[in-house]
Enzyme design. Structure first.
Site, PDB file in Angstrom:
ATOM      1  N   VAL A 194     -40.900 -89.504  19.324  1.00 59.03           N
ATOM      2  CA  VAL A 194     -40.056 -90.604  19.791  1.00 59.03           C
ATOM      3  C   VAL A 194     -40.902 -91.533  20.666  1.00 59.03           C
ATOM      4  O   VAL A 194     -41.653 -91.063  21.520  1.00 59.03           O
ATOM      5  CB  VAL A 194     -38.873 -90.060  20.637  1.00 59.03           C
ATOM      6  N   CYS A 195     -40.748 -92.840  20.432  1.00 56.92           N
ATOM      7  CA  CYS A 195     -41.379 -93.828  21.317  1.00 56.92           C
ATOM      8  C   CYS A 195     -40.291 -94.829  21.710  1.00 56.92           C
ATOM      9  O   CYS A 195     -39.112 -94.503  21.677  1.00 56.92           O
ATOM     10  CB  CYS A 195     -42.571 -94.497  20.622  1.00 56.92           C
ATOM     11  N   TYR A 196     -40.667 -96.036  22.079  1.00 60.97           N
ATOM     12  CA  TYR A 196     -39.678 -97.034  22.488  1.00 60.97           C
ATOM     13  C   TYR A 196     -38.825 -97.530  21.322  1.00 60.97           C
ATOM     14  O   TYR A 196     -37.606 -97.523  21.387  1.00 60.97           O
ATOM     15  CB  TYR A 196     -40.373 -98.239  23.134  1.00 60.97           C
TER      16      TYR A 196
END
Length: 102
Positions: free
Chosen positions: A65-67
């Protein structure tokens, strides 16, 4: 062919309901992670990456997961290259997950 698979928010929700042994890694900065993250996620960064790889279960799914779901694709490729069998990049990232769960 990609070394990882794309994962929608709905697919993640179904995976969480079906299996408690998901490995969710959040590659956002520490302040953003502390401000909010997916339950059971681990904040993965350059300082703890080698430890995570050494300790993680290579056979269990790993969701990155990132932004917004862009940077996670590179990280997912890297983890796949390290030997993880089932690597996913969360489409839309934490911002999409947060909107869906607000």
């Amino acid at each position: 062919m990609s070394a990882f698979q794309h994962l929608s928010i709905n697919q993640l929700i179904h995976m969480q309901e079906a299996a408690a042994d998901l490995q969710i890694v959040d590659i956002r900065d520490a302040a953003s992670f502390e401000a909010g993250h997916i339950n059971a996620a681990v904040n993965l960064n350059n300082e703890n990456l080698s430890h995570f790889i050494a300790e993680a279960d290579m056979d269990q799914p790993v969701i990155v997961v990132c932004y917004h779901g862009i940077s996670s694709q590179s990280a997912a490729t890297y983890l796949s290259e390290q030997g993880f069998d089932h690597v996913y990049s969360l489409d839309g990232g934490y911002s999409a997950w947060h909107q869906a769960n607000a």
